[in-house]
Design a protein around this motif. Structure first.
Motif, PDB file in Angstrom:
ATOM      1  N   ILE A 183      46.818  20.412   2.702  1.00 46.37           N
ATOM      2  CA  ILE A 183      46.854  21.868   2.897  1.00 46.37           C
ATOM      3  C   ILE A 183      46.343  22.552   1.642  1.00 46.37           C
ATOM      4  O   ILE A 183      46.348  21.978   0.540  1.00 46.37           O
ATOM      5  CB  ILE A 183      48.275  22.358   3.221  1.00 46.37           C
ATOM      6  N   THR A 184      45.901  23.762   1.815  1.00 44.44           N
ATOM      7  CA  THR A 184      45.439  24.572   0.684  1.00 44.44           C
ATOM      8  C   THR A 184      46.325  25.793   0.476  1.00 44.44           C
ATOM      9  O   THR A 184      46.351  26.370  -0.610  1.00 44.44           O
ATOM     10  CB  THR A 184      43.991  25.024   0.908  1.00 44.44           C
ATOM     11  N   GLY A 185      47.040  26.192   1.522  1.00 45.42           N
ATOM     12  CA  GLY A 185      47.903  27.361   1.409  1.00 45.42           C
ATOM     13  C   GLY A 185      49.273  26.992   0.856  1.00 45.42           C
ATOM     14  O   GLY A 185      49.617  25.822   0.674  1.00 45.42           O
ATOM     15  N   LYS A 186      50.088  28.004   0.639  1.00 46.10           N
ATOM     16  CA  LYS A 186      51.434  27.810   0.100  1.00 46.10           C
ATOM     17  C   LYS A 186      52.429  27.568   1.236  1.00 46.10           C
ATOM     18  O   LYS A 186      52.341  28.172   2.294  1.00 46.10           O
ATOM     19  CB  LYS A 186      51.865  29.047  -0.693  1.00 46.10           C
ATOM     20  N   ILE A 187      53.379  26.671   0.969  1.00 41.34           N
ATOM     21  CA  ILE A 187      54.475  26.398   1.903  1.00 41.34           C
ATOM     22  C   ILE A 187      55.756  26.951   1.288  1.00 41.34           C
ATOM     23  O   ILE A 187      56.123  26.589   0.167  1.00 41.34           O
ATOM     24  CB  ILE A 187      54.615  24.890   2.175  1.00 41.34           C
ATOM     25  N   SER A 188      56.417  27.818   2.023  1.00 41.08           N
ATOM     26  CA  SER A 188      57.688  28.376   1.561  1.00 41.08           C
ATOM     27  C   SER A 188      58.828  27.497   2.071  1.00 41.08           C
ATOM     28  O   SER A 188      58.951  27.267   3.277  1.00 41.08           O
ATOM     29  CB  SER A 188      57.852  29.810   2.088  1.00 41.08           C
ATOM     30  N   ILE A 189      59.640  26.999   1.168  1.00 40.98           N
ATOM     31  CA  ILE A 189      60.754  26.130   1.552  1.00 40.98           C
ATOM     32  C   ILE A 189      61.926  27.012   1.959  1.00 40.98           C
ATOM     33  O   ILE A 189      62.771  27.402   1.156  1.00 40.98           O
ATOM     34  CB  ILE A 189      61.137  25.185   0.398  1.00 40.98           C
ATOM     35  N   ASP A 190      61.945  27.373   3.253  1.00 41.47           N
ATOM     36  CA  ASP A 190      62.974  28.269   3.775  1.00 41.47           C
ATOM     37  C   ASP A 190      63.609  27.775   5.072  1.00 41.47           C
ATOM     38  O   ASP A 190      64.416  28.473   5.681  1.00 41.47           O
ATOM     39  CB  ASP A 190      62.380  29.660   4.005  1.00 41.47           C
ATOM     40  N   GLY A 191      63.235  26.565   5.500  1.00 44.54           N
ATOM     41  CA  GLY A 191      63.818  26.012   6.715  1.00 44.54           C
ATOM     42  C   GLY A 191      63.296  26.625   7.995  1.00 44.54           C
ATOM     43  O   GLY A 191      63.938  26.515   9.041  1.00 44.54           O
ATOM     44  N   ARG A 192      62.107  27.232   7.965  1.00 40.96           N
ATOM     45  CA  ARG A 192      61.587  27.909   9.163  1.00 40.96           C
ATOM     46  C   ARG A 192      60.432  27.157   9.829  1.00 40.96           C
ATOM     47  O   ARG A 192      60.235  27.269  11.043  1.00 40.96           O
ATOM     48  CB  ARG A 192      61.132  29.324   8.808  1.00 40.96           C
ATOM     49  N   LEU A 193      59.617  26.435   9.082  1.00 38.68           N
ATOM     50  CA  LEU A 193      58.433  25.745   9.620  1.00 38.68           C
ATOM     51  C   LEU A 193      57.526  26.695  10.398  1.00 38.68           C
ATOM     52  O   LEU A 193      56.975  26.342  11.457  1.00 38.68           O
ATOM     53  CB  LEU A 193      58.861  24.583  10.531  1.00 38.68           C
ATOM     54  N   ASP A 194      57.359  27.923   9.882  1.00 40.38           N
ATOM     55  CA  ASP A 194      56.556  28.912  10.595  1.00 40.38           C
ATOM     56  C   ASP A 194      55.130  29.012  10.046  1.00 40.38           C
ATOM     57  O   ASP A 194      54.323  29.785  10.573  1.00 40.38           O
ATOM     58  CB  ASP A 194      57.220  30.287  10.550  1.00 40.38           C
TER      59      ASP A 194
END
Length: 796
Positions: free
Chosen positions: A30-41
């Motif tokens: 991946i190139t974008g950012k993943i927010s670790i928030d438990g949403r998988l959105d």
């Protein structure tokens, strides 16, 4: 063959097909950012490859997960970390989610990721997250799991209408892998449904095979990543305020630094400068009347974290480092010893550990303790002087452990203790082997050890062991033997109680691999153990044993066992004189252990035990009762009552001229322990531990030990050897993980002890007198802050 018959055959054979295959899943860059928030959105999650089709590990090994309990896992990666997103389907109201401190699984559902960056079946980095958000992590090898290891990683969980979601980010600095352009990692995913005690894995694990760590799937797709610089600095500062019964009040401010540095992609250097172990757990001290020292658990993080390689061969007991002074203190005429320090200060310690791509594990540990003095006083003049109780000491451990075929190893281990000046030095070496067949069905293991002691006179000793056994299937067995020479000595850096004997041990076991009508798990272990003194050939131990460990369909644990000692045996240690021995009676020991399912709010552990001997009225009666109550997912209280009664117990009490004096005594021991936990959230907890240990003994008569090990009446020895002994420990702590790897700890601790040369059976008197002019208290605050070089360089 009819279609219905083919279908039935397929259903019956499906678990075996699943267990035989090795699964694969591909990670997506991946190139974008993943927010670790438990949403998988994030849209990347929807495009990633899916790992599904989990299979039960236990209790019903090989059974596919049902549709309403299915698990789906996806894997992403970038130049910084690998990401895991899991959807765990379930009924939200049934998911267990008790909060606990890090590395405590508690009564909660869990999801886990097992990573082997070299895909060599040698070591897993395991990361778990509970449904309450608590993190657990460990290093796993064929020898077990080491939860003292802590990594820096990120996770978040979220409850949804059809189950719960786990999102995990594991930076590359937390795992080990090669510098190859294309990565092939061993991988497995784990899920536990706590309410049913069901454990599932993505890549099937066959419980019929002893080795589980080699049964992993394969993670592909990761390319062109580089192992980061693994440099971590952990500065800390601690404040202590103490009040002691004898010395009044005192304050201390301490500071220091721990360093972790990745020398290569697989080797790590750990170092502690100006160590501070003031907040480690207290020792469960007992009144020890036997011939051997009491062995304590190691609670200091540096000596527990990532030390699995150093435990090869069983030569290392790290409590020797910084323990009590070992030197003998010579007093002059009219002199007495006023004070001897209870511990030696550790100056610094380092350890280097890792494993090469060819499977060679290397471990080097070194520690230095400072010169320590005792205080002596002249009883006539009143003058005092200092005498060396322990010189400057260097402790060293070196391990070379070659693994091959993913399930076997040969290791060389050396421990060395060098003391400054004319004090005793020691060197111990061992060759250790653990060999398994390719199918992990049979094992051959053993060792040869050699010790050299440089003291007033040099002494050499050795020991050797060999064991062969079947390690797979329902029926397993083994035969082993051990030989120890008289002068074999590892006690400068290890711990060994007995020498000068050989033994033979035959064992057999039966277990179920899948649930039955009454049990989820059931295991029967039987064996015969015999031990003989080298010089005389007399039997020191001779027993038949049978033990059952089981887990019922309601997940209550039930264990029971019996040991039969049908022979008179001989104790060569209790008399405290070389070559003398005490004859022991024939005996039978039995116990029952019941532990109700901890998933219930109220649970109970009970263990009665009984030892009966052929000597008149010489018996032991024991009882453990430990109820626990979970008030909520945040609060748990456990109480433990342990009672022991020794009647007509025989033990050494002293000498009278050339006579060895043995007593018969009745001894009672009562231990009350209370532990509690209150979790504010997964990163903030209050913990309580309180323990009162009380024992008393009355000497019934004194006897002289005869040359044949029997006892004769003694009417002249009249010293008072009755006793009453109490210890008290109390810890109340607050822990807050305020940032990844960073911790604030506040601890209030007090302790006390009393000792009398008479018997007092009044519990309230003993308990109250513990705190009269005898209480020591410590209040401390400690802050540890984790600094990752890769983050800190951006600050600069």
């Amino acid at each position: 063959m009819r279609f219905s018959q083919l279908k039935l055959l397929f259903i019956l054979l499906l678990p075996f097909f699943l267990l035989a295959q090795k699964r694969g899943v591909a990670a997506m860059r991946i190139t974008g950012k993943i927010s670790i928030d438990g949403r998988l959105d994030e849209p990347e999650w929807a495009s990633a490859d899916t790992a599904s089709g989990f299979v039960m590990f236990e209790p019903d090994n090989g059974r596919p997960a049902s549709e309403d309990r299915k698990t789906e896992v996806r894997v992403l990666y970038d130049d910084e970390a690998v990401y895991f997103g899991a959807m765990l389907y379930d009924s939200p109201g049934l998911i267990m989610k008790e909060m606990a401190l890090r590395d405590d699984f508690a009564s909660a559902d869990h999801f886990g990721v097992f990573i082997n960056g070299y895909n060599d079946g040698q070591q897993d980095f395991r990361f778990f997250v509970s449904a309450a958000g608590t993190q657990m992590d460990c290093l796993a090898t064929a020898g077990g799991e080491d939860y003292s290891w802590d990594a820096i990683w990120h996770s978040e969980v979220r409850m949804v209408d059809n189950g719960w979601i786990v999102e995990i980010k594991i930076p590359y600095a937390a795992v080990r892998f090669s510098e190859d352009a294309e990565q092939f990692w061993g991988i497995n995913f784990y899920r536990e449904l706590r309410r049913d005690r069901q454990k599932y894995t993505w890549n099937p694990i066959d419980r019929n095979i002893g080795a589980t760590i080699v049964q992993t799937g394969l993670l592909t797709g990761i390319t062109n990543i580089k192992p980061p610089v693994r440099l971590f600095l952990i500065p800390y500062s601690s404040y202590y305020y103490s009040e002691t019964a004898n010395k009044g009040t005192d304050t201390q401010l301490k500071g220091g630094l721990d360093v972790k540095y990745g020398l290569t992609d697989s080797f790590t250097l750990d170092a502690i400068l100006v160590p501070d172990f003031g907040q480690t757990a207290f020792d469960n001290v007992v009144l020890n009347l036997g011939p051997f020292e009491q062995q304590f658990n190691e609670n200091r993080p540096f000596f527990t974290e990532g030390t699995d390689i150093f435990n090869k061969g069983g030569l290392l007991y790290t409590r020797r480092i910084g323990g009590r002074p070992t030197g003998s203190i010579a007093t002059g005429e009219d002199e007495e010893i006023v004070e001897v320090p209870q511990a030696v200060n550790l100056i610094n310690a380092v350890k280097l550990s890792g494993r090469t791509a060819s499977g060679l594990g290397i471990g080097i540990m070194n520690a230095i303790t400072e010169k320590t003095y005792a205080t002596l006083r002249n009883t006539v003049t009143g003058q005092t002087r200092q005498a060396v109780a322990e010189p400057l000491v260097n402790y060293n451990v070196t391990v070379l452990d070659q693994r091959f075929r993913q399930n076997s190893s040969v290791a060389f281990v050396n421990t060395n203790v060098t003391r400054d000046g004319s004090f005793r030095d020691a060197n111990v070496s061992a060759l250790v082997y653990d060999l398994n067949t390719r199918a992990n069905t049979f094992n051959l293991s053993g060792n040869f050890k050699f010790s050299h002691i440089n003291d007033l006179a040099d002494r050499n000793g050795y020991s050797s062991s060999v064991s062969i056994g079947k390690t797979s299937g329902k029926y397993r067995y083994s035969l082993s033997s051990f030989y120890v020479s008289k002068d074999f000595d590892i006690n400068d850096l290890g711990i060994l109680f007995q020498t000068n004997y050989y033994n033979i041990y035959a064992r057999g076991s039966y277990r179920i691999l899948n649930p039955t009508k009454n049990y989820n798990t059931f295991q029967l272990n039987t064996g015969f153990y015999s031990e003989f003194q080298n010089d005389t050939g007399k039997m020191q131990v001779g027993r038949f044993e049978a033990r059952v460990n089981s887990n019922t369909r309601k997940n209550d644990y039930l264990g029971y066992g019996v040991e039969v000692n049908p022979f008179h045996t001989y104790d060569f240690y209790e008399p405290r004189v070389d070559g003398r021995f005490l004859r022991n009676p024939k005996s039978v020991y039995s116990f029952v252990y019941f532990s109700s399912n901890y998933n219930r709010r109220f649970a109970l552990d009970v263990q009665p035990e009984l030892w009966i001997s052929s000597d008149y009225n010489r018996n032991y009666y024991g009882l453990l009762i430990s109820p626990r109550y979970r008030f909520s997912n945040r609060m748990l209280v456990v109480y433990s009552f342990n009672y022991g009664l020794d009647t007509n117990n025989q033990g050494w009490v002293g000498f009278e001229g050339d006579d060895i004096i043995i007593t018969r005594r009745d001894r009672t021991t009562v231990t009350n322990t209370l532990t509690g936990r209150l979790a504010v959230n997964p990163r903030m907890t209050f913990n309580l531990t309180a323990r009162h240990y009380w024992t008393y003994g009355e000497n019934l008569d004194f006897l002289s030990l005869m040359q044949d090990g029997t006892l004769a009446e003694n009417t002249t020895f009249n010293e008072n050897r009755d006793f009453t002994f109490n210890t008290w420990n109390f810890d109340l702590s607050y822990t807050w993980w305020f940032a990844p790897g960073s911790q604030l700890s506040v601890l209030y601790r007090n302790n006390a002890s009393t000792s009398y040369n008479f018997v007092n059976r009044n519990y309230s008197y003993n308990f109250e007198n513990l705190f009269k002019n005898n209480l020591n208290s410590i209040f401390s605050i400690s802050i540890r802050y984790f600094i990752d070089y890769n983050t800190a360089k951006n600050w600069i």
